[in-house]
Enzyme design. Structure first.
Site, mmCIF file in Angstrom:
data_model
loop_
_atom_site.group_PDB
_atom_site.id
_atom_site.type_symbol
_atom_site.label_atom_id
_atom_site.label_comp_id
_atom_site.label_asym_id
_atom_site.label_seq_id
_atom_site.Cartn_x
_atom_site.Cartn_y
_atom_site.Cartn_z
ATOM 1 C CG LEU A 66 47.064 61.105 -63.327
ATOM 2 C CD1 LEU A 66 46.555 61.942 -62.093
ATOM 3 C CD2 LEU A 66 46.629 59.857 -63.066
ATOM 4 C CB THR A 118 61.604 43.668 -65.600
ATOM 5 O OG1 THR A 118 60.598 44.679 -65.512
ATOM 6 C CG2 THR A 118 60.928 42.443 -66.181
ATOM 7 C CE1 TYR A 129 53.706 49.884 -71.914
ATOM 8 C CE2 TYR A 129 51.911 49.089 -70.496
ATOM 9 C CZ TYR A 129 53.192 48.797 -70.912
ATOM 10 O OH TYR A 129 53.932 47.712 -70.680
ATOM 11 C CG ASN A 131 47.577 50.650 -64.422
ATOM 12 O OD1 ASN A 131 47.290 50.569 -63.521
ATOM 13 N ND2 ASN A 131 49.220 50.340 -64.661
ATOM 14 N N GLY A 165 66.268 42.716 -69.788
ATOM 15 C CA GLY A 165 64.767 42.534 -69.130
ATOM 16 C C GLY A 165 64.144 41.214 -69.849
ATOM 17 C CB ILE A 166 60.514 40.642 -71.091
ATOM 18 C CG1 ILE A 166 59.854 40.878 -69.529
ATOM 19 C CG2 ILE A 166 59.518 39.774 -71.657
ATOM 20 C CD1 ILE A 166 58.624 41.669 -69.448
ATOM 21 C CE LYS A 223 53.418 47.281 -74.227
ATOM 22 N NZ LYS A 223 54.318 46.596 -75.106
ATOM 23 C CG ASP A 273 67.514 47.269 -77.070
ATOM 24 O OD1 ASP A 273 67.519 48.447 -77.235
ATOM 25 O OD2 ASP A 273 67.276 46.228 -76.331
HETATM 26 P P1 NAI Z 1 62.919 47.089 -70.240
HETATM 27 O O1 NAI Z 1 62.801 48.532 -70.384
HETATM 28 O O2 NAI Z 1 63.713 46.502 -69.487
HETATM 29 O O3 NAI Z 1 63.305 46.873 -71.875
HETATM 30 C C1 NAI Z 1 62.791 47.239 -72.925
HETATM 31 C C2 NAI Z 1 63.919 47.072 -74.254
HETATM 32 O O4 NAI Z 1 63.307 47.783 -75.196
HETATM 33 C C3 NAI Z 1 65.159 48.221 -73.653
HETATM 34 O O5 NAI Z 1 66.509 47.286 -73.971
HETATM 35 C C4 NAI Z 1 65.190 49.063 -74.541
HETATM 36 O O6 NAI Z 1 66.398 49.683 -74.926
HETATM 37 C C5 NAI Z 1 64.408 48.604 -75.777
HETATM 38 N N1 NAI Z 1 63.938 49.709 -76.596
HETATM 39 C C6 NAI Z 1 63.062 50.789 -76.181
HETATM 40 N N2 NAI Z 1 62.613 51.289 -77.556
HETATM 41 C C7 NAI Z 1 63.204 51.007 -78.507
HETATM 42 C C8 NAI Z 1 63.448 51.379 -79.777
HETATM 43 N N3 NAI Z 1 62.867 52.480 -80.299
HETATM 44 N N4 NAI Z 1 64.159 50.341 -80.766
HETATM 45 C C9 NAI Z 1 64.706 49.319 -79.931
HETATM 46 N N5 NAI Z 1 64.594 48.784 -79.118
HETATM 47 C C10 NAI Z 1 64.209 49.763 -78.063
HETATM 48 O O7 NAI Z 1 61.454 46.553 -70.445
HETATM 49 P P2 NAI Z 1 60.772 45.093 -70.161
HETATM 50 O O8 NAI Z 1 60.205 45.373 -68.711
HETATM 51 O O9 NAI Z 1 61.827 44.138 -70.189
HETATM 52 O O10 NAI Z 1 59.392 45.003 -70.849
HETATM 53 C C11 NAI Z 1 59.775 44.273 -72.307
HETATM 54 C C12 NAI Z 1 58.175 44.323 -72.906
HETATM 55 O O11 NAI Z 1 57.194 43.862 -71.845
HETATM 56 C C13 NAI Z 1 57.676 45.913 -73.286
HETATM 57 O O12 NAI Z 1 57.033 45.806 -74.435
HETATM 58 C C14 NAI Z 1 56.542 46.106 -72.215
HETATM 59 O O13 NAI Z 1 55.871 46.969 -72.278
HETATM 60 C C15 NAI Z 1 56.135 44.804 -71.786
HETATM 61 N N6 NAI Z 1 55.543 44.464 -70.468
HETATM 62 C C16 NAI Z 1 56.504 44.547 -69.281
HETATM 63 C C17 NAI Z 1 55.758 44.143 -68.180
HETATM 64 C C18 NAI Z 1 56.817 44.121 -66.835
HETATM 65 O O14 NAI Z 1 56.153 44.132 -65.802
HETATM 66 N N7 NAI Z 1 58.027 44.392 -66.764
HETATM 67 C C19 NAI Z 1 54.331 44.164 -67.965
HETATM 68 C C20 NAI Z 1 53.686 44.133 -69.106
HETATM 69 C C21 NAI Z 1 54.237 44.618 -70.347
#
Ligand code: NAI
Length: 459
Positions: free
Chosen positions: A308, A400, A365, A359, A230-231, A369, A250
């Protein structure tokens, strides 16, 4: 993650049908391409005085053709017209740093208005103005704050992938300070494709411009958490592209994809659950032993456990707080306690527009944040004496795996509800983080940069 609708309506019959039915018409955005010029056309600079001249020479130094007269541009673009049509503006830079009264806005702003129809697709409008403060005379504060409203409204009027953003100068910061030029360059470039309707505040004259604009992170060591996909994976790849050596972190369960990311970018992988009490020490030890230092920390790992509040249980609440904010606090504590971290350091945390606007179903969450935003403000003050900075980046709807799981109708609404009428790419978040990690952003600290295409929710 693909957005089929955008592909469909951006050309041919799809575009005509969307236009006739009044449907959203998102266009593919202009993103970073090292082979492309900074702008898709000349920049019209509106303003007077020494600060305007400083920006003009910076733009010319970046290879941008500068025009100073909106009317003359309109005329010349008509006469220059050849087979490919009239020349279009790549940007309008609007210098408003000298406004003393709301009346002063009319001249430059209306001149910019006249040039808007000459903008190229994915052009940029950037205002440069002073931050309003309680020390200002009321009329001065009104004029400076007025820029906020006009820019955010103008950004909503722009079409075809064009964006409007602003640089805010704190008192005492001059228009040619490194971070003002760094912010201006970022906002003009394809790196800011999904940043719209936002302001970057330059609080100090700190920072320095890179010798090589394509390798601004050369010689730096960075850590990115949650980087297996992802990001986070995109952030790691972008920091590496910009010259950094990157440690990707990770959970052990994601070890295989984590190793792939590390291999792709010639970085190193650290399998670690960031909620472990010794996570900060393990990150520092790894970075020091494998790369000899640590300069940039990107707190990206995050989870959602939506419910909720009436149905929320302690497990859902606690896990989100633990990963999204408590782990970051603990890691920062450990890093700041060490004398091997802090000199010129960069901490960048991934927040979310949910933490700004709220939200439904996301009290846990959004608390985490919004907590990130509070944390960086306070951490910025602690890092300032060591020349370090802390900032947050708040993504809106990003394409994503997380957002692909949202039911179709809800997802379609969520991704269109912004001025660019599309979701952002992980790359867009990564570019904003890479900019804040650079030396050029040394004067920017304690703030939040939204990467949301000017989402209709929140400020
Ligand atoms: P994702 O779920 O695809 O990736 C998150 C990664 O964090 C995963 O690889 C997961 O294994 C890792 N992770 C989770 N818990 C962990 C831990 N305890 N220790 C180490 N690694 C851990 O999520 P995504 O969409 O890439 O999001 C990345 C960030 O961006 C997050 O903080 C999310 O809240 C934020 N975000 C994402 C948005 C979106 O539209 N996708 C919008 C706003 C914020």
């Amino acid at each position: 993650m693909t957005d089929t609708y955008t592909a469909l309506v951006s050309r041919g019959w799809g575009r005509d049908v969307a236009k006739r039915l009044g449907l959203p018409q998102p266009v593919p955005l202009r993103r970073h391409d090292p082979a492309a010029p900074l702008l898709p056309g000349p920049a019209l600079v509106i303003g007077e005085g020494a600060s305007t001249e400083q920006l003009v020479s910076a733009l010319e130094g970046w290879g941008v053709e500068v025009r100073r007269d909106a009317e003359a541009f309109a005329q010349s673009s008509r006469t220059e017209a050849n087979g490919s049509g009239p020349r279009r503006l790549g940007a309008i830079v609007l210098m408003l740093d000298g406004v003393q009264h709301p009346r002063d806005l009319a001249g430059p702003v209306l001149a910019a208005g006249k040039a808007l129809r000459s903008l190229a697709p994915c052009a940029r409008v950037v205002t440069v103005s002073r931050r309003a403060s309680v020390q200002d005379e009321p009329a001065v504060a009104a004029a400076r704050q007025g820029v906020d409203g006009l820019l955010r409204s103008l950004a909503k009027e722009l079409r075809a992938g064009a964006t409007g953003n602003g640089v805010l100068l704190a008192e005492g910061v001059s228009a040619d300070a490194p971070s003002v030029l760094g912010a201006l360059r970022f906002l003009l470039s394809g790196r800011s494709a999904f940043v719209d309707g936002q302001f970057l505040t330059v609080g100090t004259a700190g920072g320095s411009l890179p010798a090589d604009a394509e390798r601004p992170l050369e010689g730096k060591v960075a850590v990115v958490t949650g980087a297996a996909r992802g990001i986070g994976s995109s952030i790691a790849r972008t920091l590496a592209r910009d010259g950094a050596r990157v440690v990707v972190v990770d959970v052990p369960a994601a070890g295989e994809s984590l190793a792939r990311v590390a291999n792709d970018i010639h970085g190193t992988a650290l399998q670690l659950d960031i909620t472990k009490p010794d996570a900060g020490e393990r990150i520092l030890t790894h970075a020091l032993s494998r790369h000899g230092g640590l300069d940039i920390v990107v707190h990206n790992a995050g989870i959602t456990r939506d419910k909720l509040l009436a149905n929320m249980d302690a497990a859902r609440w606690d896990s989100v707080i633990a990963v999204n904010i408590a782990a970051q606090l603990q890691i920062n504590e450990a890093l700041l306690a060490s004398d091997r971290f802090g000199e010129g350091a960069r901490i960048i945390s991934v927040a979310s527009t949910s933490g700004i606007a709220g939200n439904r179903g996301q009290t846990n969450y959004a608390a985490s944040k919004a907590g990130v935003i509070g944390m960086v403000r306070s951490t910025a003050a602690r890092l300032a004496s060591r020349g370090g900075t802390a900032n947050a980046v708040a993504p809106g709807f990003i394409e994503t795996e997380m957002t692909a799981k949202i039911p179709f109708a809800t997802r379609e609404i969520a991704r269109r509800l912004n001025s660019l009428q599309q979701g952002g790419q992980p790359q867009d978040v990564a570019e904003a983080i890479a900019f804040l990690a650079s030396d050029a952003a040394g004067g920017i600290s304690g703030g939040v940069l939204r990467v949301c295409g000017q989402n209709m929710v929140g400020q």
